[in-house]
Design a protein around this motif. Structure first.
Motif, PDB file in Angstrom:
ATOM      1  N   SER A 305       7.361  -0.856 -22.442  1.00  0.00           N
ATOM      2  CA  SER A 305       7.738  -0.881 -23.871  1.00  0.00           C
ATOM      3  C   SER A 305       7.161   0.320 -24.615  1.00  0.00           C
ATOM      4  CB  SER A 305       7.215  -2.157 -24.533  1.00  0.00           C
ATOM      5  OG  SER A 305       7.687  -3.280 -23.862  1.00  0.00           O
ATOM      6  N   PHE A 306       6.543   1.248 -23.895  1.00  0.00           N
ATOM      7  CA  PHE A 306       5.929   2.427 -24.529  1.00  0.00           C
ATOM      8  C   PHE A 306       6.540   3.732 -24.011  1.00  0.00           C
ATOM      9  CE2 PHE A 306       2.193   1.104 -27.058  1.00  0.00           C
ATOM     10  CZ  PHE A 306       2.276  -0.265 -26.872  1.00  0.00           C
ATOM     11  N   GLY A 307       7.753   3.644 -23.447  1.00  0.00           N
ATOM     12  CA  GLY A 307       8.417   4.872 -23.024  1.00  0.00           C
ATOM     13  C   GLY A 307       8.778   4.923 -21.559  1.00  0.00           C
ATOM     14  N   ALA A 308       8.122   4.108 -20.729  1.00  0.00           N
ATOM     15  CA  ALA A 308       8.399   4.181 -19.289  1.00  0.00           C
ATOM     16  C   ALA A 308       9.612   3.322 -18.938  1.00  0.00           C
ATOM     17  CB  ALA A 308       7.186   3.704 -18.500  1.00  0.00           C
ATOM     18  N   ASP A 309      10.382   3.771 -17.932  1.00  0.00           N
ATOM     19  CA  ASP A 309      11.540   2.991 -17.493  1.00  0.00           C
ATOM     20  C   ASP A 309      11.486   2.735 -15.988  1.00  0.00           C
ATOM     21  OD1 ASP A 309      12.330   6.062 -17.719  1.00  0.00           O
ATOM     22  OD2 ASP A 309      13.484   5.180 -16.072  1.00  0.00           O
ATOM     23  N   ASP A 310      10.358   3.094 -15.357  1.00  0.00           N
ATOM     24  CA  ASP A 310      10.259   3.009 -13.898  1.00  0.00           C
ATOM     25  C   ASP A 310       8.814   2.653 -13.572  1.00  0.00           C
ATOM     26  OD1 ASP A 310       9.817   3.972 -11.136  1.00  0.00           O
ATOM     27  OD2 ASP A 310      11.769   4.922 -11.317  1.00  0.00           O
ATOM     28  N   ILE A 311       8.616   1.801 -12.536  1.00  0.00           N
ATOM     29  CA  ILE A 311       7.216   1.508 -12.189  1.00  0.00           C
ATOM     30  C   ILE A 311       6.896   1.867 -10.735  1.00  0.00           C
ATOM     31  CG2 ILE A 311       6.801  -0.254 -13.947  1.00  0.00           C
ATOM     32  CD1 ILE A 311       7.124  -2.367 -11.852  1.00  0.00           C
ATOM     33  N   ASP A 312       7.649   2.831 -10.172  1.00  0.00           N
ATOM     34  CA  ASP A 312       7.503   3.190  -8.764  1.00  0.00           C
ATOM     35  C   ASP A 312       7.884   1.988  -7.918  1.00  0.00           C
ATOM     36  OD1 ASP A 312       6.316   5.875  -7.424  1.00  0.00           O
ATOM     37  OD2 ASP A 312       6.037   4.168  -6.093  1.00  0.00           O
ATOM     38  N   GLY A 313       7.207   1.772  -6.782  1.00  0.00           N
ATOM     39  CA  GLY A 313       7.786   0.788  -5.879  1.00  0.00           C
ATOM     40  C   GLY A 313       6.804  -0.154  -5.245  1.00  0.00           C
ATOM     41  N   THR A 314       7.224  -0.645  -4.080  1.00  0.00           N
ATOM     42  CA  THR A 314       6.376  -1.589  -3.359  1.00  0.00           C
ATOM     43  C   THR A 314       5.117  -0.877  -2.852  1.00  0.00           C
ATOM     44  OG1 THR A 314       7.914  -1.173  -1.538  1.00  0.00           O
ATOM     45  CG2 THR A 314       8.165  -3.239  -2.718  1.00  0.00           C
ATOM     46  N   VAL A 315       5.202   0.415  -2.581  1.00  0.00           N
ATOM     47  CA  VAL A 315       4.069   1.305  -2.231  1.00  0.00           C
ATOM     48  C   VAL A 315       3.091   0.680  -1.228  1.00  0.00           C
ATOM     49  CG1 VAL A 315       2.279   2.867  -3.085  1.00  0.00           C
ATOM     50  CG2 VAL A 315       4.128   2.211  -4.613  1.00  0.00           C
ATOM     51  N   VAL A 316       3.432   0.760   0.028  1.00  0.00           N
ATOM     52  CA  VAL A 316       2.496   0.259   1.034  1.00  0.00           C
ATOM     53  C   VAL A 316       1.776   1.453   1.662  1.00  0.00           C
ATOM     54  CG1 VAL A 316       2.280  -1.174   3.083  1.00  0.00           C
ATOM     55  CG2 VAL A 316       4.060  -1.638   1.434  1.00  0.00           C
ATOM     56  N   HIS A 317       0.460   1.307   1.879  1.00  0.00           N
ATOM     57  CA  HIS A 317      -0.383   2.335   2.515  1.00  0.00           C
ATOM     58  C   HIS A 317      -0.739   3.495   1.585  1.00  0.00           C
ATOM     59  CE1 HIS A 317      -0.136   0.383   6.347  1.00  0.00           C
ATOM     60  NE2 HIS A 317       1.186   0.441   6.352  1.00  0.00           N
ATOM     61  N   GLU A 318      -0.995   3.227   0.333  1.00  0.00           N
ATOM     62  CA  GLU A 318      -1.435   4.279  -0.591  1.00  0.00           C
ATOM     63  C   GLU A 318      -2.920   4.559  -0.349  1.00  0.00           C
ATOM     64  OE1 GLU A 318      -2.569   6.736  -3.720  1.00  0.00           O
ATOM     65  OE2 GLU A 318      -3.555   4.854  -3.267  1.00  0.00           O
ATOM     66  N   LEU A 319      -3.306   5.828  -0.243  1.00  0.00           N
ATOM     67  CA  LEU A 319      -4.721   6.145   0.025  1.00  0.00           C
ATOM     68  C   LEU A 319      -5.379   6.973  -1.076  1.00  0.00           C
ATOM     69  CD1 LEU A 319      -4.750   7.069   3.839  1.00  0.00           C
ATOM     70  CD2 LEU A 319      -5.555   4.977   2.743  1.00  0.00           C
ATOM     71  N   ILE A 320      -4.596   7.848  -1.740  1.00  0.00           N
ATOM     72  CA  ILE A 320      -5.202   8.833  -2.638  1.00  0.00           C
ATOM     73  C   ILE A 320      -5.948   8.149  -3.786  1.00  0.00           C
ATOM     74  CG2 ILE A 320      -4.690  10.759  -4.222  1.00  0.00           C
ATOM     75  CD1 ILE A 320      -2.500  11.586  -2.242  1.00  0.00           C
ATOM     76  N   TYR A 321      -5.325   7.120  -4.379  1.00  0.00           N
ATOM     77  CA  TYR A 321      -5.978   6.407  -5.477  1.00  0.00           C
ATOM     78  C   TYR A 321      -6.981   5.394  -4.998  1.00  0.00           C
ATOM     79  CZ  TYR A 321      -3.261   8.719  -8.780  1.00  0.00           C
ATOM     80  OH  TYR A 321      -2.751   9.708  -9.541  1.00  0.00           O
ATOM     81  N   HIS A 322      -6.683   4.758  -3.872  1.00  0.00           N
ATOM     82  CA  HIS A 322      -7.624   3.742  -3.392  1.00  0.00           C
ATOM     83  C   HIS A 322      -8.929   4.392  -2.920  1.00  0.00           C
ATOM     84  CE1 HIS A 322      -4.006   1.199  -3.687  1.00  0.00           C
ATOM     85  NE2 HIS A 322      -4.917   0.323  -4.074  1.00  0.00           N
ATOM     86  N   ASP A 323      -8.849   5.597  -2.367  1.00  0.00           N
ATOM     87  CA  ASP A 323     -10.097   6.307  -2.013  1.00  0.00           C
ATOM     88  C   ASP A 323     -10.897   6.653  -3.264  1.00  0.00           C
ATOM     89  OD1 ASP A 323      -9.512   6.180   0.627  1.00  0.00           O
ATOM     90  OD2 ASP A 323      -9.199   8.326   0.950  1.00  0.00           O
ATOM     91  N   ALA A 324     -10.189   6.823  -4.398  1.00  0.00           N
ATOM     92  CA  ALA A 324     -10.860   7.191  -5.657  1.00  0.00           C
ATOM     93  C   ALA A 324     -11.168   5.964  -6.516  1.00  0.00           C
ATOM     94  CB  ALA A 324      -9.991   8.181  -6.426  1.00  0.00           C
ATOM     95  N   GLY A 325     -11.138   4.785  -5.906  1.00  0.00           N
ATOM     96  CA  GLY A 325     -11.641   3.599  -6.597  1.00  0.00           C
ATOM     97  C   GLY A 325     -10.587   2.711  -7.231  1.00  0.00           C
ATOM     98  N   ALA A 326      -9.297   2.983  -6.997  1.00  0.00           N
ATOM     99  CA  ALA A 326      -8.280   2.100  -7.601  1.00  0.00           C
ATOM    100  C   ALA A 326      -8.457   0.681  -7.059  1.00  0.00           C
ATOM    101  CB  ALA A 326      -6.881   2.610  -7.285  1.00  0.00           C
ATOM    102  N   LYS A 327      -8.399  -0.290  -7.960  1.00  0.00           N
ATOM    103  CA  LYS A 327      -8.609  -1.694  -7.559  1.00  0.00           C
ATOM    104  C   LYS A 327      -7.280  -2.433  -7.405  1.00  0.00           C
ATOM    105  CE  LYS A 327     -13.215  -1.555  -7.998  1.00  0.00           C
ATOM    106  NZ  LYS A 327     -13.323  -0.079  -7.939  1.00  0.00           N
ATOM    107  N   THR A 328      -6.180  -1.712  -7.557  1.00  0.00           N
ATOM    108  CA  THR A 328      -4.862  -2.351  -7.454  1.00  0.00           C
ATOM    109  C   THR A 328      -4.621  -2.792  -6.007  1.00  0.00           C
ATOM    110  OG1 THR A 328      -4.028  -0.091  -7.342  1.00  0.00           O
ATOM    111  CG2 THR A 328      -3.683  -1.274  -9.397  1.00  0.00           C
ATOM    112  N   PRO A 329      -3.679  -3.747  -5.797  1.00  0.00           N
ATOM    113  CA  PRO A 329      -3.407  -4.189  -4.424  1.00  0.00           C
ATOM    114  C   PRO A 329      -2.861  -3.046  -3.572  1.00  0.00           C
ATOM    115  CG  PRO A 329      -2.248  -5.569  -6.044  1.00  0.00           C
ATOM    116  CD  PRO A 329      -2.856  -4.436  -6.793  1.00  0.00           C
ATOM    117  N   GLU A 330      -2.832  -3.248  -2.268  1.00  0.00           N
ATOM    118  CA  GLU A 330      -2.314  -2.224  -1.340  1.00  0.00           C
ATOM    119  C   GLU A 330      -0.790  -2.099  -1.440  1.00  0.00           C
ATOM    120  OE1 GLU A 330      -3.618  -0.167   1.147  1.00  0.00           O
ATOM    121  OE2 GLU A 330      -5.573  -0.461   0.219  1.00  0.00           O
ATOM    122  N   GLY A 331      -0.159  -3.120  -1.981  1.00  0.00           N
ATOM    123  CA  GLY A 331       1.294  -3.079  -2.130  1.00  0.00           C
ATOM    124  C   GLY A 331       1.738  -4.299  -2.915  1.00  0.00           C
ATOM    125  N   LEU A 332       2.939  -4.245  -3.482  1.00  0.00           N
ATOM    126  CA  LEU A 332       3.493  -5.420  -4.169  1.00  0.00           C
ATOM    127  C   LEU A 332       4.812  -5.780  -3.499  1.00  0.00           C
ATOM    128  CD1 LEU A 332       3.009  -4.664  -8.000  1.00  0.00           C
ATOM    129  CD2 LEU A 332       1.695  -6.260  -6.602  1.00  0.00           C
TER     130      LEU A 332
END
Ligand code: V47
Length: 380
Positions: A305-332
């Motif tokens: 509701s603030f300008g975005a129209d896309d939220i990327d995807g299921t994203v399995v095996h993300e490392l760049i953010y998780h190595d830098a402390g992201a607490k989000t799940p590994e995938g949705l």
């Protein structure tokens, strides 16, 4: 002029679909509250994309974390002999592709380190192995930082490198490596890697060859508002010339395990402001992505509701953010993405990398057909 009348002037421009200037952008950054920004940006978002909120089914592959660069914001890189260093072989790449296939992914997102012992052929082979394993999978791979490195290693122009990759199966380029273009910041963050001029030359070459690409901006570290607005305007100018950017992705800095771990993570308000300002400044970009991996599901959902129209995807095996402390799940799962989007009052639409609608087979949801491109609702 008072702040109120300055804001009215900018609002009138947005309503009249007029382009905002550098000074307008700086004013929005420094004097306008997040809700006002969101309201204005939402208007542009709905004008361009109606009530749709896009997502895709994708997996990530970071074939090596060995990297000769030492970008200060990066927690992913490793020295060759470090305990966490790894490099995929062909069998591991094939396994990732088969996993993507079993999950019904339409895209594989591939970026990694610049491994000083690997030649261009090794990177080309990554693309070839993916494509030979499953040719229907769209390969979005290698940022201009890598393409610039390949060009340096082979002593060939960007066009040659891109053509080799395209012939091997490359489908498009991701938006990474942009960081902050302004040299006052870039020279501190990552002085050795491709500079802004080269980053743009690679995208321009790709666009001329018919390859689409994305663009990012890494915010919330040592940069100032004027560097961010400069960054957006440079992107807008390139888009005017070559038109090949699909989506802009503001990336919030995650400080853990980096050489800037003393800096605090940007707040939710800043995240939403960045999405909104990007939507307002980048009038010639069709899409703005709220990358849930980095923003977290709650801010990503709100960003719709603030300008975005896309939220990327299921994203399995993300490392760049998780190595830098992201607490989000590994995938949705797709069901989770649908819930996030529907709760935000938007209509979920699965897209492929090129923003064409993905129509799933009811009997076997790992299979799909591609529909018509979902064009922006109106021209900007
Ligand atoms: O270029 C690295 C950023 C980028 C950190 O094109 C960091 O669809 C925050 O570009 N904190 C790579 N950011 C990721 C990227 C991307 C992501 C999702 C979708 C797409 C797309 C592209 O990640 C890097 C850098 O700017 N990054 N380390 C960090 N500690």
């Amino acid at each position: 002029m008072t702040d109120g009348s300055r804001l009215h002037e900018i609002e009138a421009k947005v309503h009249a679909r007029e382009r905002l200037t550098f000074d307008d952008g700086l004013f929005l950054e420094e004097h306008v509250d997040v809700l006002t920004l969101g309201r204005l940006a939402n208007r542009v978002r709905e004008r361009k994309n109606g009530n749709f909120a896009f997502y895709n089914t994708n997996v990530h592959l970071n074939p090596t974390n060995v990297c000769l660069y030492r970008c200060r914001f990066c927690a992913f890189r490793a020295d060759l002999r470090a305990e966490k260093a790894y490099t995929f072989d062909d069998a591991m790449i094939r396994e990732r592709v088969l996993e993507a296939q079993s999950r019904g992914a339409t895209e594989i997102h591939v970026v990694g380190g610049l491994h000083h012992q690997k030649k261009f052929d090794w990177y080309l082979n990554v693309i070839r192995v993916i494509h030979e394993t499953w040719s229907d999978l769209h390969i979005k791979a290698w940022t201009p930082v890598e393409i610039h490195w390949f060009s340096h290693m082979t002593k060939r122009p960007y066009e040659w490198v891109l053509q080799e990759l395209k012939d091997a199966g490359l489908g498009s380029l991701p938006g990474g490596g942009a960081e902050i273009f302004h040299p006052e910041v870039r020279d501190i963050l990552c002085e050795h890697k491709a500079d802004a001029g080269n980053w743009f030359k690679v995208h321009a070459a790709a666009h001329r060859m018919g390859l689409r690409s994305n663009a990012t901006m890494l915010y919330g570290h040592i940069e100032q508002a004027r560097h961010r607005i400069d960054h957006l305007i440079r992107l807008r100018e390139q888009q005017d010339e070559t038109g090949g950017f699909q989506t802009f992705i503001p990336l919030a800095f995650h400080p853990d395990n980096t050489n800037m771990s003393d800096i605090k993570k940007p707040s939710g308000v800043m995240d939403l402001k960045m999405v909104a300002i990007a939507r307002l400044m980048l009038d010639n970009f069709d899409h703005v992505k709220a990358y849930w991996i980095m923003l977290g599901e709650k801010i990503a959902q709100t960003a719709l509701s603030f300008g975005a129209d896309d939220i990327d995807g299921t994203v399995v095996h993300e490392l760049i953010y998780h190595d830098a402390g992201a607490k989000t799940p590994e995938g949705l799962t797709v069901a989770q993405l649908h819930r996030l989007i529907r709760e935000a009052g938007r209509e979920p639409v699965e897209r492929d990398t090129l923003y064409r609608q993905v129509i799933r087979d009811d009997a076997d949801p790992t299979k799909w057909n591609i529909g018509e491109p979902l064009l922006p609702v109106t021209a900007a």
